[in-house]
Motif scaffolding. Structure first.
Motif, PDB file in Angstrom:
ATOM      1  N   SER A   1       0.839  -1.199   0.000  1.00 20.57           N
ATOM      2  CA  SER A   1       0.000   0.000   0.000  1.00 20.57           C
ATOM      3  C   SER A   1       0.879   1.255   0.000  1.00 20.57           C
ATOM      4  O   SER A   1       0.552   2.258  -0.612  1.00 20.57           O
ATOM      5  N   ASN A   2       2.033   1.163   0.681  1.00 23.25           N
ATOM      6  CA  ASN A   2       2.962   2.288   0.671  1.00 23.25           C
ATOM      7  C   ASN A   2       3.529   2.532  -0.717  1.00 23.25           C
ATOM      8  O   ASN A   2       3.681   3.675  -1.146  1.00 23.25           O
ATOM      9  N   GLU A   3       3.831   1.434  -1.389  1.00 20.73           N
ATOM     10  CA  GLU A   3       4.382   1.531  -2.725  1.00 20.73           C
ATOM     11  C   GLU A   3       3.363   2.164  -3.678  1.00 20.73           C
ATOM     12  O   GLU A   3       3.695   3.030  -4.475  1.00 20.73           O
ATOM     13  N   LEU A   4       2.125   1.708  -3.573  1.00 21.55           N
ATOM     14  CA  LEU A   4       1.051   2.241  -4.408  1.00 21.55           C
ATOM     15  C   LEU A   4       0.871   3.733  -4.112  1.00 21.55           C
ATOM     16  O   LEU A   4       0.751   4.549  -5.013  1.00 21.55           O
ATOM     17  N   TYR A   5       0.887   4.072  -2.822  1.00 22.68           N
ATOM     18  CA  TYR A   5       0.748   5.460  -2.397  1.00 22.68           C
ATOM     19  C   TYR A   5       1.823   6.325  -3.051  1.00 22.68           C
ATOM     20  O   TYR A   5       1.532   7.352  -3.650  1.00 22.68           O
ATOM     21  N   GLN A   6       3.080   5.875  -2.968  1.00 26.84           N
ATOM     22  CA  GLN A   6       4.190   6.635  -3.568  1.00 26.84           C
ATOM     23  C   GLN A   6       3.988   6.831  -5.065  1.00 26.84           C
ATOM     24  O   GLN A   6       4.187   7.916  -5.594  1.00 26.84           O
ATOM     25  N   GLN A   7       3.575   5.746  -5.745  1.00 22.74           N
ATOM     26  CA  GLN A   7       3.384   5.814  -7.195  1.00 22.74           C
ATOM     27  C   GLN A   7       2.290   6.805  -7.571  1.00 22.74           C
ATOM     28  O   GLN A   7       2.434   7.587  -8.504  1.00 22.74           O
ATOM     29  N   VAL A   8       1.188   6.760  -6.837  1.00 23.18           N
ATOM     30  CA  VAL A   8       0.060   7.641  -7.145  1.00 23.18           C
ATOM     31  C   VAL A   8       0.431   9.094  -6.877  1.00 23.18           C
ATOM     32  O   VAL A   8       0.136   9.981  -7.677  1.00 23.18           O
ATOM     33  N   ILE A   9       1.114   9.342  -5.775  1.00 22.43           N
ATOM     34  CA  ILE A   9       1.537  10.717  -5.454  1.00 22.43           C
ATOM     35  C   ILE A   9       2.465  11.249  -6.553  1.00 22.43           C
ATOM     36  O   ILE A   9       2.288  12.371  -7.034  1.00 22.43           O
TER      37      ILE A   9
ATOM     38  N   ASP B   1       2.708  10.254  -9.651  1.00 22.80           N
ATOM     39  CA  ASP B   1       1.978  10.404 -10.913  1.00 22.80           C
ATOM     40  C   ASP B   1       1.141  11.683 -10.914  1.00 22.80           C
ATOM     41  O   ASP B   1       1.194  12.468 -11.862  1.00 22.80           O
ATOM     42  N   HIS B   2       0.392  11.907  -9.840  1.00 21.83           N
ATOM     43  CA  HIS B   2      -0.472  13.098  -9.795  1.00 21.83           C
ATOM     44  C   HIS B   2       0.339  14.374  -9.668  1.00 21.83           C
ATOM     45  O   HIS B   2      -0.078  15.437 -10.113  1.00 21.83           O
ATOM     46  N   ASN B   3       1.517  14.275  -9.049  1.00 24.31           N
ATOM     47  CA  ASN B   3       2.367  15.445  -8.914  1.00 24.31           C
ATOM     48  C   ASN B   3       2.962  15.831 -10.269  1.00 24.31           C
ATOM     49  O   ASN B   3       3.064  17.004 -10.608  1.00 24.31           O
ATOM     50  N   LYS B   4       3.312  14.820 -11.052  1.00 24.34           N
ATOM     51  CA  LYS B   4       3.907  15.042 -12.365  1.00 24.34           C
ATOM     52  C   LYS B   4       2.852  15.452 -13.396  1.00 24.34           C
ATOM     53  O   LYS B   4       3.087  16.313 -14.228  1.00 24.34           O
ATOM     54  N   ASN B   5       1.709  14.802 -13.340  1.00 22.81           N
ATOM     55  CA  ASN B   5       0.618  15.072 -14.295  1.00 22.81           C
ATOM     56  C   ASN B   5      -0.665  15.409 -13.544  1.00 22.81           C
ATOM     57  O   ASN B   5      -1.607  14.614 -13.547  1.00 22.81           O
ATOM     58  N   PRO B   6      -0.703  16.559 -12.883  1.00 19.07           N
ATOM     59  CA  PRO B   6      -1.896  16.862 -12.079  1.00 19.07           C
ATOM     60  C   PRO B   6      -3.152  16.979 -12.941  1.00 19.07           C
ATOM     61  O   PRO B   6      -3.121  17.582 -14.017  1.00 19.07           O
ATOM     62  N   ARG B   7      -4.242  16.380 -12.496  1.00 14.74           N
ATOM     63  CA  ARG B   7      -5.516  16.443 -13.202  1.00 14.74           C
ATOM     64  C   ARG B   7      -6.204  17.770 -12.878  1.00 14.74           C
ATOM     65  O   ARG B   7      -6.117  18.255 -11.756  1.00 14.74           O
ATOM     66  N   ASN B   8      -6.909  18.301 -13.860  1.00 12.13           N
ATOM     67  CA  ASN B   8      -7.679  19.541 -13.661  1.00 12.13           C
ATOM     68  C   ASN B   8      -6.803  20.694 -13.155  1.00 12.13           C
ATOM     69  O   ASN B   8      -7.240  21.513 -12.356  1.00 12.13           O
ATOM     70  N   TYR B   9      -5.551  20.726 -13.620  1.00  7.21           N
ATOM     71  CA  TYR B   9      -4.638  21.799 -13.220  1.00  7.21           C
ATOM     72  C   TYR B   9      -4.791  22.956 -14.199  1.00  7.21           C
ATOM     73  O   TYR B   9      -4.135  23.013 -15.234  1.00  7.21           O
TER      74      TYR B   9
END
Ligand code: ZN
Length: 151
Positions: free
Chosen positions: A4-12, A14-22
């Motif tokens: 779950s930590n690994e998934l958390y890191q990946q999602v953070i 990804d969203h930091n690099k390609n933020p949605r609705n930015y």
């Protein structure tokens, strides 16, 4: 590191690099600038609500740490199209979860993939980063020009 930590890191990441609705919404009826003085994050939330009380459009812009931006990105993607009643319910669940006051496994909830942020409850300084965009959105819905994670 747990899965779950690994998934958390990946999602953070990804969203930091390609933020949605930015982006801004030039004709947004609701705009609120959120500030987290503890970390220095600034996130401005833009929203439009349609005649049925649905969040028709939602976006953000700003400068902040990876967690504040990823949280804003996931929040905008998750809440767009929801009714204001749903938005308030999800805000309460999210806010309680990141403060460690609500275990999303303990009862039914509406958090979906937002439960990824549960881990921030272990890091008190990060709780405000994760909830900043949410405070800004609540401020916007209350027609306040600015919101802070303090108080
Ligand atoms: Zn931060």
């Amino acid at each position: 590191m747990s899965r779950s930590n690994e998934l958390y890191q990946q999602v953070i990441l990804d969203h930091n690099k390609n933020p949605r609705n930015y982006r801004t919404i030039p004709d947004a009826a609701l705009v609120c600038e959120g500030h987290n003085p503890l970390c220095g994050d600034h996130i401005t939330v833009y929203a439009n609500v349609d005649a049925n009380g649905t969040l028709a459009d939602l976006s953000f812009q700003g400068n902040g740490c990876a967690i504040s931006k990823a949280s804003a990105s996931m929040m905008t993607a998750y809440l767009k199209g929801k009714t204001l009643a749903q938005v308030r319910e999800i805000f309460t669940e999210f806010h309680d979860m990141v403060r460690g006051e609500f275990d999303p496994r303990s009862r039914e909830n509406h958090l979906g993939k937002l439960t990824l942020f549960e881990g921030v409850k272990e890091y008190s300084s990060r709780i405000k980063c994760a909830s900043l965009a949410w405070h800004a959105l609540m401020g916007a819905l209350e027609k306040k020009p600015s919101a802070t994670t303090e108080g």
